[in-house]
Design an enzyme around this catalytic site. Sequence first.
Site: not given
Length: 280
Positions: A72, A104, A121, A181, A219
């Site tokens: 993507r 987006n 998001h 880590c 949207t």
Amino acid sequence: MTGPELAEAALLLAAARRPVVFTGAGMSAESGVPTFRDAQTGLWRRYDPQELATPAAFRADPALVWGWYETRRRGVRRAEPNPGHRAVAAIAARLPETVVITQNVDDLHERGGVPAPVRLHGSLFAPRCSACARPAPLPSDLPPSAGPPEPHDGAEPHDGAESHAPEAHDGPLDPPACADCGAPVRPGVVWFGEALPSAALDAAVEAASGCDLLLTVGTSALVHPAAEIPLVAARLGAPVVQVNPVPTPLDAICAVNLRGPAGEVLPALVRAAWPDDAVG
């Protein structure tokens, strides 16, 4: 685009000083970026995106999920900002208190001239450690060594999906390890079952609460809690102008509904609001 609706929206924009521009997947789709549920091509047509975009799927098969998101991300890199993105940047340049809020996860707003949109998001371009959350550098675009993906317990294939030849760089790919880590690095997006980033959500609500115009673009208004942002502005008295080719649940609260693609409507809106400014 012309008409009384455009003229009314242009008057609202010209009078605004603290507008919010709220964008969704339809805006990026005009640049050729598939919407989330349409992002399945090639080998990935066998998988349900809602099954891949979960913490459980990443724990079960990090290479499968990371490979899908890398596919993507590379697709987004091939896309270019469209005239709608540039029109949003023109609004922000004209009105410095503009806040751009996006659902987006691509980088088209930044490349279109908006340096710091509020990202509800997350972003395909901000990976982080899955354990300690330390930001991680973007990997180089190297092809995976693994072969085509097979169905896994955490990602069921689509019924009746066609078989496709592998695309370049397509397939599972082991995620890099965190430099701190050693845990796997994950995509910097919000998955199903995860809360929105609190700082981004707080910034979005604050902007919507204090704006004098909210422009919602591309949207569906179906993904919550992000879909609440225009409602916040409307409840507090700010006019809402919607740009969308089709009706949405927001129609009833909007002062103006402008039907059409963002790449056509937004430049026309900016030209009508400020006739002396040139917008590409």
